[in-house]
Design an enzyme around this catalytic site. Structure first.
Site, mmCIF file in Angstrom:
data_model
loop_
_atom_site.group_PDB
_atom_site.id
_atom_site.type_symbol
_atom_site.label_atom_id
_atom_site.label_comp_id
_atom_site.label_asym_id
_atom_site.label_seq_id
_atom_site.Cartn_x
_atom_site.Cartn_y
_atom_site.Cartn_z
ATOM 1 N N GLU A 266 0.819 -1.208 0.000
ATOM 2 C CA GLU A 266 0.000 0.000 0.000
ATOM 3 C C GLU A 266 0.858 1.266 0.000
ATOM 4 O OE1 GLU A 266 -2.756 -0.728 3.300
ATOM 5 O OE2 GLU A 266 -4.061 -1.807 1.919
ATOM 6 N N ASP A 345 -8.388 -9.024 3.759
ATOM 7 C CA ASP A 345 -8.136 -7.964 4.735
ATOM 8 C C ASP A 345 -9.246 -7.879 5.777
ATOM 9 O OD1 ASP A 345 -7.024 -5.830 5.989
ATOM 10 O OD2 ASP A 345 -7.459 -4.361 4.436
ATOM 11 N N GLU A 373 -12.523 -2.745 11.901
ATOM 12 C CA GLU A 373 -12.531 -1.939 10.680
ATOM 13 C C GLU A 373 -13.691 -2.303 9.751
ATOM 14 O OE1 GLU A 373 -8.826 -2.092 8.599
ATOM 15 O OE2 GLU A 373 -9.585 -0.956 6.884
#
Ligand code: GCV
Length: 657
Positions: A266, A345, A373
């Protein structure tokens, strides 16, 4: 800001058969962890029973004593009730501290302290939190306020630092990474003399609770902090730079555990820039910290985040495996690969990362995310222990001891370089975790890292007794809410393992196409006939990365577990599931049902009013009300999307827009 004591609140305890033991204790002098244990006992006696505990030479009610029992190792303890005393024995102060918390938890939970010694030692050598705290005080994916370690480019210490260490030690967590893996700007300077003295002060407090301090570092530090033209891991100037830097760091903080590294991921710098491998990068750092006993935790969250959604051959799910399997056996012994539980993820449902069961000659640890998240951001209740249990007990079919728990603990390979890490869900909110019920996730992570064989229900019961209530009916109700919460959250989210139908970047709220035409490699591939990603042999081949019958099972659309059907296969909406329902009807039904169940949680929670402390009751009620509203939003957005796409109505004729 004021803060609460979470599961160490030590509220008055009536009718406890062990009360009398808490008047007098005997604790060995000199050991910092044993002294922490003494402080904890004293605080507990005051809170639970309202009196001051005294240390005495004779006739103590509680005895902490060193012993020599090799089977207990450095962290284990032995707990028993003998004659007029409750006795904790351990080889080390750390063991005494863990034994003290075990004693306190048993007393508060109303469990017996047996005459026959109860022996425990942790399964995982490393039991670690990863903070994604930024040096400006923000927290990446933080849902509980700001950092309590960092603010305005400074590190700070307060009594909360100690309370944090107490919470961790009380569930056996023995390591923590203070800063975000995305190390940028001023955070790169954490390994500079500007920050080292303060880090040392923090580390000193952690050491009193048996916690090793780790930091995340920036692979490009030789360029950003030094003045080198590259960070090439094989360049002698870079090797020299890291060695000199680590000498400086370890001189300031000799007990520093080591470093966590996110590289070539990332947008973060890494060895790929120089045509080098992750083994080159990790070993460079491992050799620099080795003289000081340090470790490098190297993350496997490496994938192409510039994908073209039109390209069906590239599969993000394959990335960690494809990048790291060829390097198996090439990492130094003080490197541990830190592997996310799934290949994508932290979605609400993913298969187990195939690197578990793939890697055979490399140290590894499991990374899970306590921060919610993608699982409701601590605004929705979602108790994750049942998910973590499934991951830990998954049989990878590699050798005799083949569960993820056995692989990451080092039990399978007979080594001590492994364990579990959780992305922390803490912040400076008074209750530490935003949603009070998210405290159960932090607690459960520590308990499972200590002993993966504990049950999710049992852990929930302990946490409820410690943090919320001794009222049996209320405790049962709260346990039911917790145990239903992950399946309920899943039911109104992205269906059948497909994941990702959320708003990009913030990852909250429904958006079916939010990631569909984006560069992140996260697609559902739905058209009016069907949905799902073909990861079979005919598709991306991801299913074949598993061992033996697992590969066969995932590859075969008829054998694939239904909760992962759309992760592995593209299927028609008309396909029948084992329930007899079509995939489409299953989507409609689960979304209606999930939203209704959250409404049920509200009614259940209202029944515990008076049995749990204010303001916890009111705070949780408000969060559940918000969750109910959001669940309805998920239900309607998802159902409407699929109705408009297929034009097939709900069999039960419920309202779809
Ligand atoms: C710390 C996901 C999150 C990022 C996080 C990353 C990681 O992509 O959305 O915020 O970055 O995982 O685990 O490194």
């Amino acid at each position: 800001m004021e803060w609460e004591q979470a599961w160490l609140a030590y509220r008055p305890l009536k009718g406890c058969i062990y009360e009398r033991f808490f008047r007098k204790c005997q604790v060995p002098w000199g050991d910092p962890c044993a002294q922490s244990a003494l402080r904890e006992l004293t605080q507990a006696a005051k809170g639970l029973f309202g009196f001051s505990m005294r240390t005495v030479a004779e006739d103590p009610g509680i005895i902490l004593a060193f012993t020599r029992e090799p089977s207990l190792g450095d962290e284990g303890f032995c707990l028993s009730a003998e004659g007029n005393a409750l006795i904790v024995r351990a080889n080390t102060g750390k063991g005494l501290l863990y034994g003290t918390y075990a004693l306190l938890h048993r007393v508060i939970c109303g469990q017996e302290i047996p005459a026959k010694p109860l022996r425990e030692r942790p399964q995982n050598p490393l039991r670690m939190l990863n903070h994604w705290d930024n040096i400006d005080g923000s927290i990446e994916r933080g849902y509980s306020g700001r950092s309590f370690f960092m603010k305005d480019n400074e590190l700070f210490l307060s009594d909360r630092t100690r309370d944090y260490a107490r919470l961790l030690a009380s569930v056996g967590i023995n390591a923590t990474v203070l800063n975000n893996v995305n190390v940028k700007g001023n955070a790169t300077w954490l390994i500079d003399e500007k920050y080292l003295p303060r880090l040392r002060e923090i580390e000193n407090i952690f050491a009193e609770y048996g916690i090793s301090l780790y930091l995340s570092l920036n692979f490009a530090a030789p360029m950003e902090l030094g003045d080198l033209p590259s960070a090439d891991p094989l360049a002698q100037s870079v090797i020299d730079w890291w060695q000199a830097r680590m000498a400086q760091v370890y001189e300031a903080i000799p007990r520093l555990g080591g470093f966590l590294v996110k590289a070539d991921s990332e947008g973060r710098p890494g060895p790929f820039t120089y045509g080098r491998t992750h083994a080159d990068g990790a070993n460079l750092l491992a050799r620099a910290v080795k003289p000081y006993g340090g470790r490098i935790l190297w993350r496997c969250f490496v994938y192409n985040c510039q994908q073209d959604w039109r390209d069906r051959k590239v599969d993000r799910a394959r990335a960690a495996f494809d990048n790291f399997m060829p390097l198996d056996g090439l990492f130094d012994e003080n490197v541990i690969l830190q592997i996310k539980n799934g290949p994508m993820d932290f979605q609400v449902r993913e298969p187990v990362n195939p690197l578990f069961g793939g890697l055979q000659h490399t140290n590894m640890m499991l990374e899970v995310q306590a921060a919610q998240e993608y699982t409701g951001q601590q605004r929705h209740v979602c108790y994750l222990a049942p998910m973590w249990k499934q991951i830990l007990s998954f049989h990878t079919l590699l050798g005799q001891k083949d569960t993820v728990a056995q692989l990451v603990s080092g039990e399978a390979q007979g080594n001590t370089n492994g364990g579990m890490a959780a992305v922390s869900n803490t912040g400076d909110d008074a209750n530490w975790t935003g949603h009070d019920l998210a405290g159960a996730n932090l607690y459960a992570f520590g308990r499972l890292a200590w002993d993966p064989s504990l049950s999710a229900e049992g852990i929930a019961r302990e946490w409820i007794a410690l943090a919320l209530t001794h009222d049996a009916a209320a405790a049962k109700t709260i346990e039911q809410i917790l145990m239903r919460s992950w399946p309920v959250y899943e039911s109104y989210n992205a269906p059948l393992g497909i994941g990702w139908m959320c708003n990009p970047h913030e990852h909250y709220g429904p958006s079916v196409d939010g990631y569909e035409y984006d560069r992140w490699g996260t697609y559902h591939r739905a058209d009016h006939l069907g949905i799902g990603v073909d990861r079979s042999a005919q598709g991306t081949g991801y299913a074949l990365l598993y061992n033996g019958v697992l590969a066969k099972m995932y590859d075969d659309v008829d054998a694939c577990p239904e909760e992962l059907l759309l992760f592995f296969h593209h299927v028609p909406f008309a396909r029948k599931l084992s329930s007899g329902k079509t995939v489409l009807q299953h989507i409609y039904d689960t979304h209606f049902d999930g939203a209704a169940q959250v409404q049920g949680f509200i009614a259940q929670w209202e029944s515990v009013q008076g049995a749990v402390p204010e303001p916890i009751y009111t705070r949780v009620l408000a969060r559940l009300q918000e969750q109910a509203e959001n669940a309805r939003e998920w239900r309607d957005v998802i159902n409407t999307y699929f109705y408009r796409l297929t034009l097939i109505p709900d069999e039960q004729g419920r309202t779809i827009y």
